[in-house]
Design an enzyme around this catalytic site. Structure first.
Site, short mmCIF file in Angstrom:
data_model
loop_
_atom_site.label_atom_id
_atom_site.label_comp_id
_atom_site.label_asym_id
_atom_site.label_seq_id
_atom_site.Cartn_x
_atom_site.Cartn_y
_atom_site.Cartn_z
N SER A 97 0.85 -1.18 0.00
CA SER A 97 0.00 0.00 0.00
C SER A 97 0.88 1.23 0.00
O SER A 97 2.01 1.20 0.49
CB SER A 97 -0.87 0.02 1.26
OG SER A 97 -0.02 0.29 2.36
N LYS A 98 0.34 2.31 -0.55
CA LYS A 98 1.18 3.51 -0.68
C LYS A 98 1.47 4.15 0.67
O LYS A 98 2.36 4.99 0.77
CB LYS A 98 0.57 4.50 -1.65
CG LYS A 98 -0.78 5.02 -1.32
CD LYS A 98 -1.26 5.89 -2.48
CE LYS A 98 -2.74 6.13 -2.36
NZ LYS A 98 -3.35 6.59 -3.58
N ARG A 99 0.76 3.76 1.69
CA ARG A 99 1.09 4.27 3.02
C ARG A 99 2.50 3.85 3.42
O ARG A 99 3.19 4.53 4.16
CB ARG A 99 0.11 3.71 4.06
CG ARG A 99 -0.98 4.69 4.43
CD ARG A 99 -1.84 4.13 5.52
NE ARG A 99 -1.14 4.08 6.81
CZ ARG A 99 -1.49 3.31 7.82
NH1 ARG A 99 -2.50 2.50 7.71
NH2 ARG A 99 -0.83 3.36 8.95
N LYS A 100 2.90 2.66 2.96
CA LYS A 100 4.20 2.13 3.40
C LYS A 100 5.25 2.07 2.30
O LYS A 100 6.43 2.00 2.58
CB LYS A 100 3.99 0.74 3.99
CG LYS A 100 3.04 0.80 5.18
CD LYS A 100 3.05 -0.44 6.01
CE LYS A 100 2.12 -0.25 7.20
NZ LYS A 100 1.49 -1.48 7.59
N ASN A 101 4.82 2.06 1.06
CA ASN A 101 5.73 1.90 -0.07
C ASN A 101 5.11 2.67 -1.23
O ASN A 101 3.93 2.51 -1.47
CB ASN A 101 5.69 0.42 -0.50
CG ASN A 101 6.98 -0.29 -0.27
OD1 ASN A 101 8.05 0.28 -0.34
ND2 ASN A 101 6.87 -1.57 -0.02
#
Ligand code: GLU
Length: 498
Positions: free
Chosen positions: A252-256
């Site tokens: 997910s873009k929250r983490k990557n």
């Protein structure tokens, strides 16, 4: 039988790594069998689909070197390849299922369905459509249609028993019918749902193998039923394991960063990104980690895909990209690639207006512009200590900005200003204080060239990634906090839209 595979992205956002991953495996599978690979755009969600997003998806797959035999841009014998151009086909097919008794009209209003779900939950049941449309007589249905009442068309689903289907990687999969809802096929606005359009198109486009992400596994029973109802043969199914963050959660873009364009802007070689995606759940027979697309095609065997969640780890990608640069680019090729990437006249022309007024000699340029040619700045909590607001507010500013920037399609100076200024106003903050954490996020410090121009030059993918990176450096946000902020953010959006 000709093997035909496809990817069917929905153009509702940035071109996602997952799309490239699934495209790569579909392409390898088709080519290994001398088959064809199709790209279909699933844009039936008219509110969220954009032509701009479609173009970005096509371009980013081309950047990676993935090519399709048929698609909206290249045409083919089974077009159109954009679902929005195939609308009458879906209605005809939905009506065919009604006529055969496999689907039915439902006139329940959204309020009635909410009420139904509330009652089910109050009884401790899992909310589910209760089949009320099936109780209507033909005369009642006709009368309500004649009266012009809005309706949806739903598919019938067995109440009892188990659906069994076969997956190329999992073997036999069983899902109880009780878990499957009587899916809407045609919505009140006449648009098909994913399930109807996807099945109809896979059949009409003669797709022989559906290779897609694991998140669609639970849709397979509905699809199998639709194939049966239409009297069509179902393609073979293959659900690929989901890409994961290093902590094993779903990528997910929250983490990557998940946008393919971020990896392009960051200066990864497309060959290395493709190579790394090829390593997600699959390996070469000789276990060699670095391999070209050609080598992957020549050695491909889908049965070697492992189901354990493959981890997309940017550190590993850095290592692989380094090998590609060192081992595959001679100095001339290196120079050409770097020129294509950013060291070119057009890019310089974009950057000069930002620094021209401040430059006294050309050697001033490199330090002033370095943040526009770098990746994610090195930040920690102390990077924000000159902020006039507390740490929680810094994080909130970054989160609200990240959300707003995700929604901002027109990546222009004035638009960016207007969008962020609206949030600052709604938070009752001075724009200068609000922008401080964003300066740090984008440029690594608050003494940098104009923020919005810099964001335009960096582009949406790199800018968004830097804001999220800064949010994590400032301490991130717990799920609980995110929930609270989300409510606040929604009311800020509502005040903008009012
Ligand atoms: N439109 C779906 C998506 O966005 C396609 C899923 C499938 O391949 O069936 O991923």
């Amino acid at each position: 039988m000709t093997v035909r595979t496809r990817i069917a992205p929905s153009p509702t956002g940035d071109p996602h790594l997952g799309t490239a991953y699934i495209a790569l495996f579909n392409l390898c599978f088709a080519h290994a069998k001398g088959g064809e690979f199709v790209l279909r755009i699933e844009d039936t969600d008219q509110l969220r689909s954009t032509y701009e997003s479609e173009q970005k998806i096509l371009q980013s797959l081309q950047w990676l070197g993935l090519e399709w035999d048929e698609g909206p841009d290249v045409g083919g014998d089974y077009g159109p390849y954009r679902q929005s151009e195939r609308m009458p086909i879906y209605r005809t097919h939905a009506m065919e299922l009604v006529a055969k008794g496999h689907a039915f009209y439902c006139f329940a209003t959204p309020e009635e369905l909410d009420e139904m779900r509330r009652e089910q939950m109050a009884r401790g049941e899992t909310p589910k459509y209760d089949g009320r449309g099936l109780l209507l007589t033909d005369e009642e249905v006709q009368a309500r249609l004649d009266a012009g009442e809005p309706y949806v068309i739903r598919m019938k689903v067995p109440e009892r028993g188990t659906c069994t289907f076969s997956d190329m990687l999992r073997g036999e999969v069983q899902i109880p019918w009780s878990q499957i809802d009587m899916q809407v096929l045609l919505k009140a606005d006449g648009m098909p749902t994913y399930h109807l359009a996807n099945v109809v198109d896979d059949h009409l486009m003669k797709i022989s193998h559906v290779i897609r992400g694991e998140e669609w596994l639970n849709s397979a029973p509905k699809h199998q039923l639709l194939y049966q109802y239409f009297g069509w043969e179902m393609p073979e199914l293959c659900h690929m394991p989901l890409l994961r963050n290093p902590d094993k959660s779903k990528l997910s873009k929250r983490k990557n960063p998940t946008s393919i364009n971020y990896y392009r802007d960051m200066g990864y070689l497309p060959e290395a990104v493709l190579n790394y995606l090829g390593r997600m759940g699959w390996s070469m027979p000789n276990e060699e980690e670095k391999f070209s697309f050609r080598e992957m095609l020549d050695n491909f065997d889908i049965s070697h895909v492992h189901l354990g969640g493959p981890v997309f780890d940017t550190e590993k990608l850095d290592w692989l990209n380094g090998r590609w640069i060192r081992e595959e680019l001679d100095e001339h090729a290196f120079a050409d690639r770097v020129t294509d990437w950013a060291l070119n006249r057009d890019h310089l022309l974009q950057m000069i207006p930002l620094v021209k007024e401040r430059v006294e000699k050309f050697t001033d340029l490199a330090p002033m512009l370095s943040f526009l040619l770098s990746g994610l700045p090195t930040l920690d909590n102390s990077s924000f200590e000159n902020s006039r607001v507390d740490n929680e507010t810094v994080r909130k500013i970054l989160q609200f900005s990240a959300w707003r920037l995700d929604e901002t399609a027109a990546w222009e100076r004035d638009v960016l200003y207007r969008e962020l200024d609206q949030i600052a106003g709604a938070m009752e903050m001075k724009l200068k204080d609000f922008l401080f954490p964003l300066f740090v996020a984008i440029a690594g410090s608050s003494s940098a060239p104009p923020l919005f121009d810099s964001m335009v030059i960096l582009g949406p993918d790199m800018s968004r990634a830097r804001v999220r990176h800064a949010l994590n450096a400032a301490g991130g946000a717990s799920k609980k906090l995110l929930k609270k902020w989300d409510r606040e953010y929604q009311s800020i959006c509502a005040s903008r839209d009012a």
